[in-house]
Design a protein around this motif. Structure first.
Motif: not given
Length: 80
Positions: A15-25
């Motif tokens: 879940s945290a990884i998906l949030r970060n991906v949404r922000e460009g990571q």
């Protein structure tokens, strides 16, 4: 630059990884130290579908046809 993350860590923190991906990571997922997947935002990955298909078809055109006879259903699904 992709951040490396183990498959186990990616599983625990998905879940945290998906949030970060949404922000460009973006992330490079590894298993036993070897890259197995890349998680990137949708707009950042190139569309290689046509290029990959064309390369595969060109390679297949160069291969000779081989008559291997008929296979039974069991042979097709046999695990080696």
């Amino acid at each position: 630059m992709d951040e490396a993350v183990s498959a186990a860590e990616a599983n625990r923190n998905f879940s945290a990884i998906l949030r970060n991906v949404r922000e460009g990571q973006s992330y490079l997922v590894t298993s036993h130290g070897r890259p197995v997947a890349r998680i990137v935002p949708p707009g950042r990955q190139p569309d290689l579908t046509a290029t990959t298909r064309d390369a595969l078809l060109a390679r297949l055109e160069d291969q000779p046809l081989i008559d291997i006879g008929r296979w039974s259903r069991d042979e097709l699904y046999e695990r080696t």
